[in-house]
Every structure is written in C-alpha cells, then in structure tokens.
Design a protein around this motif. Sequence first.
Motif: not given
Lengths: 392, 65
Positions: A121-122, A124-125, A128-129, A132
């Motif tokens: 999850p880390v 993936e974040r 994702g950032d 973005d």
Amino acid sequence: MTGTDTSLADFPMRRPGVAFPPPEYAHFREQPGLVRSRLPTGAAVWLVTRHEDVRTVLTDPRVSSNPDHDGFPSLLGRTGGVPSPDTMPGWFVALDPPEHDRFRKTLIPEFSVRRIRQLRPVVERIVGDRIDAMLAAGGTADLVADFALPVPSLVISGLLGVPEVDRDFFESRTRVLVTTTSTDQQREAATKQLLRYLDRLIAIKRKRPGDDLISRLLAAGTITPAELSGVSMLLLIAGHETTANNIALGVLTLLMHPQWIGDAGVVEELLRLHSVADLVALRVATEDLDVSGQLIRAGEGIVPLVAAANHDEGAFGCPHRFDPGRKARHHVAFGYGVHQCLGQNLVRIEMEAAYQALFDRIPGLRLARPAAELPFKYDGVLFGLHSLPVQW
Amino acid sequence: MVEISVDTERCVGAGQCVLSAPDVFDQDDDGIVTVLEANPDADQAAEVVQAERICPAQAITVREG
Ligand code: SF4
C-alpha cells in the motif's frame, strides 16, 4: 597471457536494442571454455556467458566479491570509485562469507516476501502520487525523470525512516547520484551530502527510535552506527537506478506489446529480458578453479554476465522473445549465490504497482518519440533509458 | 511424493522458494526459510523442484520418492 594483450576483444560490448544483449554473447557461449576479453582499464578478464557457468561462478567459494583482492576487475579505471569494505564500512556486497553473513542476516527480515508485501500500500500510494503529479502537469511527461526515478527513492527513503520534510532533498540528491548524465563533481557532492545526512539521521534515531529500518537495525545491535551509514547508502544506491531502469524499460516493452499488459508473468519476464545489471557482478578468483573445462587462475578477474545467462538458448527457448507466458523463474537478473539481490522482492512490488497504476490510470499512454530514437544507456554500467518521453 | 530438507544455515533469505511454492515454503520472522509441508503432493512437485533449482544459496534439497 598478460593484462595488456591487444588481441583480445574489448569489453563491454554494446547492446543493439532494448531486448537484446550484445550479439557477441551468443557467439561466446558456443566457444569451449570461457572467453578472455579486455576491459577499458587494459586488464584481461574471463567472460562467463552460459547460464549454468554463471551460476557455478557465483556460488563458488573460491570466487570473491572483494575489490581489495589483486586482480579484481574494474570497469571504471583503477579503482573505479567503487567503495570497498576499507573505504566504506558496511558496504557488504564487497565482503565474502563469513564477514558478509552478519550484514545479510541482519537485513533479511526487512526484505522477506511477507514484509515486502505489507509495504505494497505504501508503494501504491507513492506511485499514485507520482501519476497525479504527471497528470496535473499536462499531457506529456518524461517517464524516467517524473516517475521511474522518484518512485524507488521515495520508497527507500520511507523505508529508512527519512522524515517527510526531508524527502525532497533526499530524492533530489539521490537522483543526481544515480543519473548517468550527472558530472563526477555533482555526483561526489551528492554522495557527501547524502552520507552526512544519513550520519545525522542515524544519530537522531539512536536517541529517538521510530518504526523504520534504521531504528530496527540499531536495536538489533549487530551492525555498528558507522557501518549503518554504509549499509544505508548501499540500500539507497543498489535498489535505485536498477529499479528505475527496470520500470522505464518495462513500460517501453509493454507499450510495444500491449497484449501482455496486466499479465501475471510480466514482471519476471521483463527482469529476465532486460537484465539491466548485466555488468554488475564482478568477481576475482582467490584460488585456481575450473569452469566448463577452463582453468581460471588465482588473481584473475571474472565477469559473469547475467544478460548472457538470461538469453542462453539452453536455459530459455527463443530467449529474445518477450513471452510472459513462459513463467521462467530461473533467470539470474538478480544475480545468484549469497549476494543475490536482497531487495528483489521490493523491486517486484515496485514494478507491479507501477505498471498496474500507469496503464489503469493513463490508458491512452503512448510514446512521444519512435522507440528506435530513444536515448538508451549504451555506455553505462546499468542498461536503461536516459529519458522516456510519453504522452496521453 | 517428494521429501524436502532445507539448510537454514545456508539460507540467504531471498524468498525465491516462497514465490515458487507458497504452500510449501515460508520465511520465519528472521527471514530464514521454513518448510510448511515437508512431504508435498505430487502436483506440487514441479514448484518444489523449481524452488530447489532457483534457491541462490542452494539451501534446498528435494528427494523424489
Ligand atoms: S530461496 Fe533459498 S535462500 Fe531464498 S529464502 Fe528460500 S531457502 Fe532461503
């Protein structure tokens, strides 16, 4: 044969394209024994190109990773600026067992399959950032500078426990260090700044431990704070440009073979196909040994070529074909033996997360320049791309 | 039937065995290999043999019985 024999083929050889190792490798594999070649330093070395021979060399206890041994090969001049256990305590890739084992054993719980999966999850974040930020900046990007390089440095800085406020500094210095277009001067300055920063970070973590790798290694007590700077630096460098190159080349290959996007076998096959760290596992014989009938004498340098092994017809049918369906896990893209990449499971997670999010969120992703014109790192120690202009 | 033994002293924690045969191998809290199933079924044999083959530390021995 002496170290200045001019009749030997020059090494390294150039790759002809994204998925092809130098064509000489196929020819070398057919020769009996091993092939002798000449490095830019003038020294002669043994090139190892068969899959089985590469595995043999990398597991033989008479073969050393320690650059302090006479005859250790260097691709970058006399010492090549490569740290040794003397110049950088904690640089354990350059240590042989049993000295090596203390470091490896202390670190492996941090990189186990389970532990790395928890980091997903880390990762993936972070991925994702970055996406973005690319989307916010418009319809074009350089996938190397804007995505493939920052992702691994943000992942490793988080793992080490670098505070959020320092991440930009940390990421920018790391990028200078691993970008092949930086000057020697820039690189030296960045190394100093990062080492100074890590020393300070370690001192802070000694007083106020947190939930991070540096704090846990300090608590384990088997690595000294001085060694820990070297260990941290190694983790930072080892996983960085290699991962970035793998991410960028992988995106390129998937754009060229879009039918495979989303296939479960993609990551393993991309690792094999590109073998970005072909030239990384340099070794020297500490005693005489025999490999495929070839006598290697103590003090002679050996270069086991992982791209050659991973494109050995005998181990992988139609080796130049990108075929995620082959599910061939016995590639040696991460090396083999006790030094096999410690961070390999982290790399896999980073590649998986990167491809999944990129192609999910930017379905119109395409090259902004023809593939043949892309600036490949033909002259670097690692194969990759200097930049990957994309648009959507 | 296959029979598995591992040399935990040699293991360097690469986790290749766990990725190859997740029902048979695991890593303990120290990152060292543990065997979940010492006598896996024949249908797992291929995965187990692959794990033996790709373990970088040659820490896994598989005997086919
Ligand atoms: S593949 Fe080998 S070295 Fe890696 S965890 Fe399994 S037994 Fe240990």
